[in-house]
Design a protein around this motif. Structure first.
Motif, PDB file in Angstrom:
ATOM      1  N   GLN A 107       0.729  -1.257   0.096  1.00  0.00           N
ATOM      2  CA  GLN A 107      -0.234   0.030   0.168  1.00  0.00           C
ATOM      3  C   GLN A 107       0.676   0.675   0.336  1.00  0.00           C
ATOM      4  OE1 GLN A 107      -2.189  -1.492   3.138  1.00  0.00           O
ATOM      5  NE2 GLN A 107      -4.539  -1.306   1.870  1.00  0.00           N
ATOM      6  N   VAL A 108       1.977   0.883   0.866  1.00  0.00           N
ATOM      7  CA  VAL A 108       2.755   2.427   0.904  1.00  0.00           C
ATOM      8  C   VAL A 108       3.363   2.955  -0.602  1.00  0.00           C
ATOM      9  CG1 VAL A 108       5.397   3.503   1.973  1.00  0.00           C
ATOM     10  CG2 VAL A 108       3.570   1.714   3.556  1.00  0.00           C
ATOM     11  N   GLU A 109       4.013   1.570  -2.083  1.00  0.00           N
ATOM     12  CA  GLU A 109       4.247   1.146  -2.902  1.00  0.00           C
ATOM     13  C   GLU A 109       3.203   1.927  -3.665  1.00  0.00           C
ATOM     14  OE1 GLU A 109       7.169   0.893  -5.886  1.00  0.00           O
ATOM     15  OE2 GLU A 109       6.947   1.137  -3.943  1.00  0.00           O
ATOM     16  N   MET A 110       2.349   1.405  -3.665  1.00  0.00           N
ATOM     17  CA  MET A 110       0.909   2.450  -4.355  1.00  0.00           C
ATOM     18  C   MET A 110       1.400   3.528  -3.895  1.00  0.00           C
ATOM     19  SD  MET A 110      -2.299  -0.561  -4.326  1.00  0.00           S
ATOM     20  CE  MET A 110      -3.141   1.053  -3.949  1.00  0.00           C
ATOM     21  N   GLN A 111       1.156   3.833  -3.216  1.00  0.00           N
ATOM     22  CA  GLN A 111       1.017   5.626  -2.239  1.00  0.00           C
ATOM     23  C   GLN A 111       2.856   6.310  -3.203  1.00  0.00           C
ATOM     24  OE1 GLN A 111       0.665   7.299   1.206  1.00  0.00           O
ATOM     25  NE2 GLN A 111      -2.230   6.299   1.284  1.00  0.00           N
ATOM     26  N   PHE A 112       3.208   5.813  -3.098  1.00  0.00           N
ATOM     27  CA  PHE A 112       4.563   5.870  -4.152  1.00  0.00           C
ATOM     28  C   PHE A 112       4.696   6.062  -5.680  1.00  0.00           C
ATOM     29  CE2 PHE A 112       8.280   5.164  -6.651  1.00  0.00           C
ATOM     30  CZ  PHE A 112       9.805   6.911  -6.125  1.00  0.00           C
ATOM     31  N   GLU A 113       3.792   5.344  -6.830  1.00  0.00           N
ATOM     32  CA  GLU A 113       3.721   4.691  -7.475  1.00  0.00           C
ATOM     33  C   GLU A 113       2.202   6.147  -7.762  1.00  0.00           C
ATOM     34  OE1 GLU A 113       1.939   1.426  -9.337  1.00  0.00           O
ATOM     35  OE2 GLU A 113       4.121   0.530  -8.122  1.00  0.00           O
ATOM     36  N   CYS A 114       1.265   7.013  -6.766  1.00  0.00           N
ATOM     37  CA  CYS A 114       0.500   7.700  -7.617  1.00  0.00           C
ATOM     38  C   CYS A 114       1.438   8.968  -7.364  1.00  0.00           C
ATOM     39  CB  CYS A 114      -0.550   8.070  -6.000  1.00  0.00           C
ATOM     40  SG  CYS A 114      -1.487   7.028  -6.206  1.00  0.00           S
ATOM     41  N   LEU A 115       2.697   9.428  -6.485  1.00  0.00           N
ATOM     42  CA  LEU A 115       3.640  10.685  -6.568  1.00  0.00           C
ATOM     43  C   LEU A 115       4.471  10.457  -7.823  1.00  0.00           C
ATOM     44  CD1 LEU A 115       5.401  12.341  -5.555  1.00  0.00           C
ATOM     45  CD2 LEU A 115       6.796  11.664  -4.081  1.00  0.00           C
ATOM     46  N   ALA A 116       4.770   9.582  -8.303  1.00  0.00           N
ATOM     47  CA  ALA A 116       5.983   9.189  -9.709  1.00  0.00           C
ATOM     48  C   ALA A 116       4.989   9.360 -10.668  1.00  0.00           C
ATOM     49  CB  ALA A 116       5.913   7.890  -9.348  1.00  0.00           C
ATOM     50  N   SER A 117       3.528   8.729 -11.022  1.00  0.00           N
ATOM     51  CA  SER A 117       2.658   8.971 -11.585  1.00  0.00           C
ATOM     52  C   SER A 117       2.717  10.831 -11.801  1.00  0.00           C
ATOM     53  CB  SER A 117       1.491   9.234 -11.243  1.00  0.00           C
ATOM     54  OG  SER A 117       1.324   7.958 -11.733  1.00  0.00           O
ATOM     55  N   MET A 118       2.634  11.420 -10.724  1.00  0.00           N
ATOM     56  CA  MET A 118       2.536  13.071 -10.218  1.00  0.00           C
ATOM     57  C   MET A 118       3.280  13.821 -10.873  1.00  0.00           C
ATOM     58  SD  MET A 118       0.652  14.480  -6.910  1.00  0.00           S
ATOM     59  CE  MET A 118       0.517  16.115  -7.530  1.00  0.00           C
ATOM     60  N   THR A 119       4.496  13.463 -10.750  1.00  0.00           N
ATOM     61  CA  THR A 119       6.136  13.252 -11.744  1.00  0.00           C
ATOM     62  C   THR A 119       5.935  13.668 -13.195  1.00  0.00           C
ATOM     63  OG1 THR A 119       7.411  11.659 -12.041  1.00  0.00           O
ATOM     64  CG2 THR A 119       7.225  13.528  -9.177  1.00  0.00           C
ATOM     65  N   LEU A 120       5.164  12.543 -13.446  1.00  0.00           N
ATOM     66  CA  LEU A 120       4.887  12.751 -14.766  1.00  0.00           C
ATOM     67  C   LEU A 120       3.841  13.107 -15.950  1.00  0.00           C
ATOM     68  CD1 LEU A 120       5.655   9.013 -15.246  1.00  0.00           C
ATOM     69  CD2 LEU A 120       6.777  10.476 -15.931  1.00  0.00           C
ATOM     70  N   GLY A 121       3.495  14.165 -15.077  1.00  0.00           N
ATOM     71  CA  GLY A 121       1.880  15.072 -15.092  1.00  0.00           C
ATOM     72  C   GLY A 121       1.110  14.812 -15.302  1.00  0.00           C
ATOM     73  N   GLN A 122       0.571  13.895 -14.404  1.00  0.00           N
ATOM     74  CA  GLN A 122      -1.058  13.093 -13.879  1.00  0.00           C
ATOM     75  C   GLN A 122      -1.486  13.617 -12.742  1.00  0.00           C
ATOM     76  OE1 GLN A 122      -0.466   8.890 -13.975  1.00  0.00           O
ATOM     77  NE2 GLN A 122      -0.005   9.079 -16.624  1.00  0.00           N
ATOM     78  N   PRO A 123      -1.523  15.528 -12.550  1.00  0.00           N
ATOM     79  CA  PRO A 123      -2.240  15.589 -11.338  1.00  0.00           C
ATOM     80  C   PRO A 123      -3.014  14.832 -10.659  1.00  0.00           C
ATOM     81  CG  PRO A 123      -2.522  16.956 -12.904  1.00  0.00           C
ATOM     82  CD  PRO A 123      -1.790  16.183 -13.329  1.00  0.00           C
ATOM     83  N   ALA A 124      -4.026  14.463 -11.329  1.00  0.00           N
ATOM     84  CA  ALA A 124      -5.368  13.706 -10.358  1.00  0.00           C
ATOM     85  C   ALA A 124      -4.952  12.319  -9.569  1.00  0.00           C
ATOM     86  CB  ALA A 124      -6.575  13.759 -11.535  1.00  0.00           C
ATOM     87  N   ALA A 125      -3.199  11.553 -10.273  1.00  0.00           N
ATOM     88  CA  ALA A 125      -2.738  10.241 -10.071  1.00  0.00           C
ATOM     89  C   ALA A 125      -2.253   9.986  -8.347  1.00  0.00           C
ATOM     90  CB  ALA A 125      -1.646  10.204 -10.443  1.00  0.00           C
ATOM     91  N   ARG A 126      -2.361  11.356  -7.725  1.00  0.00           N
ATOM     92  CA  ARG A 126      -2.124  12.057  -6.476  1.00  0.00           C
ATOM     93  C   ARG A 126      -3.282  11.750  -5.643  1.00  0.00           C
ATOM     94  NH1 ARG A 126      -0.253   9.670  -2.755  1.00  0.00           N
ATOM     95  NH2 ARG A 126       0.755  11.738  -0.501  1.00  0.00           N
ATOM     96  N   GLY A 127      -4.416  11.422  -5.619  1.00  0.00           N
ATOM     97  CA  GLY A 127      -5.479  11.577  -5.498  1.00  0.00           C
ATOM     98  C   GLY A 127      -5.826  13.003  -4.425  1.00  0.00           C
ATOM     99  N   PRO A 128      -6.587  13.431  -3.313  1.00  0.00           N
ATOM    100  CA  PRO A 128      -7.206  14.345  -2.999  1.00  0.00           C
ATOM    101  C   PRO A 128      -6.484  15.038  -1.751  1.00  0.00           C
ATOM    102  CG  PRO A 128      -8.170  12.355  -1.504  1.00  0.00           C
ATOM    103  CD  PRO A 128      -7.557  11.846  -2.552  1.00  0.00           C
ATOM    104  N   THR A 129      -5.349  14.395  -1.506  1.00  0.00           N
ATOM    105  CA  THR A 129      -3.984  14.543  -0.190  1.00  0.00           C
ATOM    106  C   THR A 129      -3.051  14.919  -1.290  1.00  0.00           C
ATOM    107  OG1 THR A 129      -4.171  13.108   1.169  1.00  0.00           O
ATOM    108  CG2 THR A 129      -2.772  13.920   0.772  1.00  0.00           C
ATOM    109  N   ALA A 130      -2.459  16.085  -1.079  1.00  0.00           N
ATOM    110  CA  ALA A 130      -1.689  17.384  -1.618  1.00  0.00           C
ATOM    111  C   ALA A 130      -0.068  16.850  -0.682  1.00  0.00           C
ATOM    112  CB  ALA A 130      -1.897  18.500  -2.299  1.00  0.00           C
ATOM    113  N   LEU A 131       1.348  16.870  -0.595  1.00  0.00           N
ATOM    114  CA  LEU A 131       1.541  16.164   0.607  1.00  0.00           C
ATOM    115  C   LEU A 131       2.867  18.076  -0.221  1.00  0.00           C
ATOM    116  CD1 LEU A 131       2.883  12.859  -0.901  1.00  0.00           C
ATOM    117  CD2 LEU A 131       1.463  14.167   1.057  1.00  0.00           C
ATOM    118  N   SER A 132       3.621  17.864   0.662  1.00  0.00           N
ATOM    119  CA  SER A 132       4.398  19.258   0.865  1.00  0.00           C
ATOM    120  C   SER A 132       6.397  18.135   0.113  1.00  0.00           C
ATOM    121  CB  SER A 132       4.954  19.716   1.820  1.00  0.00           C
ATOM    122  OG  SER A 132       5.968  18.523   2.638  1.00  0.00           O
TER     123      SER A 132
END
Length: 159
Positions: A107-132
């Motif tokens: 599950q932690v890996e899935m959260q990381f994959e969402c962060l990685a997707s954001m770096t590729l220009g998929q902002p919705a991948a992170r979900g509602p929680t925006a990280l600093s």
């Protein structure tokens, strides 16, 4: 991606270990054993992350820095229990303050994959929680500790 990497363990941090994030280091402790990993979330955020969210190259640099810091501790992969934390920022990042009390390595890996997707220009991948940037760093450090040291999950501990 499996959560198992590395070789035999030269030093044991078994069962439930505490993870504590500090500015320039991360501490793992369990039953009298304490290991200081010479990398902190704040230091990574300030030194490596120039974009919000970080670019994929910045994420890769952060992973390299964390892997090098983990290697310097002498710890090696070994089947370990779960990590524990009371850190409100980490618990918020992981969604453990209001919901579940445990996340698995996967599950932690899935959260990381969402962060990685954001770096590729998929902002919705992170979900509602925006990280600093510091939150992104915490997630990377946690993920690498789990992958390279053999921790199976992370628990929210109250009190």
């Amino acid at each position: 991606m499996a959560c198992r990497y590395g070789a035999a363990n030269a030093m044991k941090l078994t069962d439930a270990a505490w993870i504590r994030f500090e500015h320039v280091q991360t501490t793992l402790s369990s039953a009298g054993a304490k290991v200081v990993v010479p990398v902190g979330a704040y230091a990574i955020a300030q030194r490596l992350f120039r974009h919000d969210p970080p670019l994929s190259g910045e994420i890769e640099q952060a992973i390299d820095v964390v892997e090098e810091a983990l290697d310097s501790t002498g710890l090696r992969y070994s089947e370990r229990g779960d990590l524990q934390s009371t850190d409100p920022k980490l618990l918020d990042i992981l969604g453990l303050r209001a919901g579940d009390i445990l996340l698995t390595c996967e599950q932690v890996e899935m959260q990381f994959e969402c962060l990685a997707s954001m770096t590729l220009g998929q902002p919705a991948a992170r979900g509602p929680t925006a990280l600093s940037s510091e939150g992104d760093s915490m997630l990377i450090i946690l993920r690498e500790c789990m992958h390279h040291l053999g921790y199976q999950g992370i628990h929210r501990v109250t009190g």
